[in-house]
Write a protein that holds these residues in place. Structure first.
Motif, PDB file in Angstrom:
ATOM      1  N   VAL A  22       0.801  -1.228   0.000  1.00 20.62           N
ATOM      2  CA  VAL A  22       0.000   0.000   0.000  1.00 20.62           C
ATOM      3  C   VAL A  22       0.832   1.276   0.000  1.00 20.62           C
ATOM      4  CG1 VAL A  22      -2.045  -1.054   1.032  1.00 20.62           C
ATOM      5  CG2 VAL A  22      -0.261  -0.109   2.503  1.00 20.62           C
ATOM      6  N   LEU A  23       2.131   1.154   0.208  1.00 20.46           N
ATOM      7  CA  LEU A  23       3.006   2.324   0.252  1.00 20.46           C
ATOM      8  C   LEU A  23       4.177   2.144  -0.701  1.00 20.46           C
ATOM      9  CD1 LEU A  23       3.307   2.800   4.129  1.00 20.46           C
ATOM     10  CD2 LEU A  23       1.849   4.103   2.571  1.00 20.46           C
ATOM     11  N   THR A  24       4.665   3.255  -1.210  1.00 17.67           N
ATOM     12  CA  THR A  24       5.929   3.250  -1.930  1.00 17.67           C
ATOM     13  C   THR A  24       7.005   3.571  -0.907  1.00 17.67           C
ATOM     14  OG1 THR A  24       4.905   3.967  -3.980  1.00 17.67           O
ATOM     15  CG2 THR A  24       7.272   4.343  -3.767  1.00 17.67           C
ATOM     16  N   ILE A  25       7.870   2.611  -0.657  1.00 15.05           N
ATOM     17  CA  ILE A  25       8.921   2.783   0.338  1.00 15.05           C
ATOM     18  C   ILE A  25      10.106   3.448  -0.359  1.00 15.05           C
ATOM     19  CG2 ILE A  25      10.415   1.632   2.012  1.00 15.05           C
ATOM     20  CD1 ILE A  25       7.381   1.344   2.585  1.00 15.05           C
ATOM     21  N   GLN A  26      10.455   4.632   0.099  1.00 14.33           N
ATOM     22  CA  GLN A  26      11.531   5.392  -0.525  1.00 14.33           C
ATOM     23  C   GLN A  26      12.875   5.160   0.152  1.00 14.33           C
ATOM     24  OE1 GLN A  26       9.404   9.007   0.117  1.00 14.33           O
ATOM     25  NE2 GLN A  26       8.844   9.154  -2.042  1.00 14.33           N
ATOM     26  N   ARG A  27      12.833   4.904   1.437  1.00 17.10           N
ATOM     27  CA  ARG A  27      14.081   4.721   2.173  1.00 17.10           C
ATOM     28  C   ARG A  27      13.813   3.862   3.400  1.00 17.10           C
ATOM     29  NH1 ARG A  27      16.220   7.040   6.466  1.00 17.10           N
ATOM     30  NH2 ARG A  27      18.439   7.248   6.690  1.00 17.10           N
ATOM     31  N   VAL A  28      14.745   2.972   3.710  1.00 21.22           N
ATOM     32  CA  VAL A  28      14.686   2.149   4.915  1.00 21.22           C
ATOM     33  C   VAL A  28      16.006   2.355   5.657  1.00 21.22           C
ATOM     34  CG1 VAL A  28      14.501  -0.195   5.836  1.00 21.22           C
ATOM     35  CG2 VAL A  28      13.239   0.424   3.764  1.00 21.22           C
ATOM     36  N   HIS A  41      14.498  -4.324  17.778  1.00 21.72           N
ATOM     37  CA  HIS A  41      15.172  -3.193  17.149  1.00 21.72           C
ATOM     38  C   HIS A  41      14.119  -2.314  16.501  1.00 21.72           C
ATOM     39  CE1 HIS A  41      15.681  -5.614  13.183  1.00 21.72           C
ATOM     40  NE2 HIS A  41      14.609  -4.889  13.120  1.00 21.72           N
ATOM     41  N   ARG A  42      14.552  -1.212  15.966  1.00 19.57           N
ATOM     42  CA  ARG A  42      13.635  -0.329  15.259  1.00 19.57           C
ATOM     43  C   ARG A  42      14.251   0.058  13.933  1.00 19.57           C
ATOM     44  NH1 ARG A  42      16.279   1.820  19.190  1.00 19.57           N
ATOM     45  NH2 ARG A  42      17.188   3.875  19.028  1.00 19.57           N
ATOM     46  N   ILE A  43      13.396   0.230  12.952  1.00 16.02           N
ATOM     47  CA  ILE A  43      13.816   0.756  11.661  1.00 16.02           C
ATOM     48  C   ILE A  43      12.864   1.880  11.294  1.00 16.02           C
ATOM     49  CG2 ILE A  43      14.945  -1.354  10.823  1.00 16.02           C
ATOM     50  CD1 ILE A  43      12.453  -1.911   9.148  1.00 16.02           C
ATOM     51  N   TYR A  44      13.365   2.801  10.513  1.00 16.19           N
ATOM     52  CA  TYR A  44      12.581   3.951  10.088  1.00 16.19           C
ATOM     53  C   TYR A  44      12.390   3.878   8.585  1.00 16.19           C
ATOM     54  CZ  TYR A  44      13.680   5.634  14.729  1.00 16.19           C
ATOM     55  OH  TYR A  44      13.792   5.748  16.088  1.00 16.19           O
ATOM     56  N   LEU A  45      11.177   4.199   8.154  1.00 12.40           N
ATOM     57  CA  LEU A  45      10.847   4.185   6.738  1.00 12.40           C
ATOM     58  C   LEU A  45      10.420   5.571   6.305  1.00 12.40           C
ATOM     59  CD1 LEU A  45       8.345   1.179   6.815  1.00 12.40           C
ATOM     60  CD2 LEU A  45      10.821   1.057   6.593  1.00 12.40           C
ATOM     61  N   ASP A  46      10.800   5.956   5.108  1.00 17.34           N
ATOM     62  CA  ASP A  46      10.221   7.114   4.444  1.00 17.34           C
ATOM     63  C   ASP A  46       9.359   6.535   3.345  1.00 17.34           C
ATOM     64  OD1 ASP A  46      11.521   9.074   5.976  1.00 17.34           O
ATOM     65  OD2 ASP A  46      13.303   8.963   4.714  1.00 17.34           O
ATOM     66  N   ALA A  47       8.076   6.915   3.336  1.00 20.41           N
ATOM     67  CA  ALA A  47       7.147   6.290   2.414  1.00 20.41           C
ATOM     68  C   ALA A  47       6.072   7.279   1.972  1.00 20.41           C
ATOM     69  CB  ALA A  47       6.486   5.089   3.068  1.00 20.41           C
ATOM     70  N   THR A  48       5.446   6.949   0.848  1.00 21.13           N
ATOM     71  CA  THR A  48       4.296   7.701   0.349  1.00 21.13           C
ATOM     72  C   THR A  48       3.231   6.697  -0.071  1.00 21.13           C
ATOM     73  OG1 THR A  48       5.230   7.758  -1.878  1.00 21.13           O
ATOM     74  CG2 THR A  48       5.666   9.667  -0.483  1.00 21.13           C
ATOM     75  N   PRO A  49       1.962   7.119  -0.078  1.00 17.97           N
ATOM     76  CA  PRO A  49       0.918   6.212  -0.558  1.00 17.97           C
ATOM     77  C   PRO A  49       1.174   5.838  -2.024  1.00 17.97           C
ATOM     78  CG  PRO A  49      -0.046   8.059   0.613  1.00 17.97           C
ATOM     79  CD  PRO A  49       1.413   8.363   0.420  1.00 17.97           C
ATOM     80  N   ARG A  50       0.914   4.593  -2.357  1.00 16.03           N
ATOM     81  CA  ARG A  50       1.078   4.146  -3.748  1.00 16.03           C
ATOM     82  C   ARG A  50      -0.023   4.753  -4.599  1.00 16.03           C
ATOM     83  NH1 ARG A  50       2.536  -2.095  -4.326  1.00 16.03           N
ATOM     84  NH2 ARG A  50       1.728  -1.527  -6.357  1.00 16.03           N
ATOM     85  N   GLU A  51       0.345   5.178  -5.773  1.00 14.45           N
ATOM     86  CA  GLU A  51      -0.607   5.784  -6.698  1.00 14.45           C
ATOM     87  C   GLU A  51      -1.705   4.810  -7.112  1.00 14.45           C
ATOM     88  OE1 GLU A  51      -0.792   8.985  -7.633  1.00 14.45           O
ATOM     89  OE2 GLU A  51       0.861   9.370  -6.257  1.00 14.45           O
ATOM     90  N   ASP A  52      -1.368   3.541  -7.293  1.00 14.71           N
ATOM     91  CA  ASP A  52      -2.348   2.570  -7.783  1.00 14.71           C
ATOM     92  C   ASP A  52      -3.353   2.134  -6.709  1.00 14.71           C
ATOM     93  OD1 ASP A  52      -0.350   1.222  -6.401  1.00 14.71           O
ATOM     94  OD2 ASP A  52      -0.412  -0.539  -7.687  1.00 14.71           O
ATOM     95  N   THR A  53      -3.197   2.598  -5.464  1.00  9.34           N
ATOM     96  CA  THR A  53      -4.157   2.243  -4.421  1.00  9.34           C
ATOM     97  C   THR A  53      -5.194   3.335  -4.212  1.00  9.34           C
ATOM     98  OG1 THR A  53      -2.727   3.112  -2.671  1.00  9.34           O
ATOM     99  CG2 THR A  53      -2.541   0.743  -3.190  1.00  9.34           C
ATOM    100  N   HIS A  54      -5.031   4.496  -4.860  1.00  8.23           N
ATOM    101  CA  HIS A  54      -6.022   5.573  -4.754  1.00  8.23           C
ATOM    102  C   HIS A  54      -7.195   5.278  -5.673  1.00  8.23           C
ATOM    103  CE1 HIS A  54      -2.696   8.533  -3.420  1.00  8.23           C
ATOM    104  NE2 HIS A  54      -3.185   7.861  -2.408  1.00  8.23           N
ATOM    105  N   ARG A  55      -8.379   5.680  -5.248  1.00  4.58           N
ATOM    106  CA  ARG A  55      -9.568   5.482  -6.090  1.00  4.58           C
ATOM    107  C   ARG A  55     -10.175   6.791  -6.456  1.00  4.58           C
ATOM    108  NH1 ARG A  55     -12.218  -0.051  -4.139  1.00  4.58           N
ATOM    109  NH2 ARG A  55     -10.286  -1.027  -3.655  1.00  4.58           N
TER     110      ARG A  55
END
Length: 55
Positions: A22-28, A41-55
Motif C-alpha cells: 500500500v506504500l511506496t517505500i523510498q528509504r529504509v 530493534h527499530r527501523i525507520y521508513l520514508d514512504a508515500t501512498p502508492r498511486e495505484d491504491t487511490h480510487r
C-alpha cells in the motif's frame, strides 16, 4: 511520511513486506537495536501512498 517499526527482526521484516502493498517505500534505515538485553530493534521508513491504491 516517516514510519517507525519496532519489534523483533522477523516482525519488522514481515511488516515492511506488508506495507509495500500500500506504500511506496523510498528509504529504509539501518536497524537500531534496543539496549541489551532486549531482542527488539527499530527501523525507520520514508514512504508515500502508492498511486495505484487511490480510487
Amino acid at each position: 511520511m516517516r514510519i517507525r517499526l519496532h519489534g523483533i527482526p522477523a516482525e519488522t521484516a514481515a511488516t515492511l513486506t506488508a506495507l509495500t502493498q500500500v506504500l511506496t517505500i523510498q528509504r529504509v534505515s539501518r536497524p537500531y537495536p534496543d539496549r541489551p538485553p532486549a531482542t527488539r530493534h527499530r527501523i525507520y521508513l520514508d514512504a508515500t501512498p502508492r498511486e495505484d491504491t487511490h480510487r
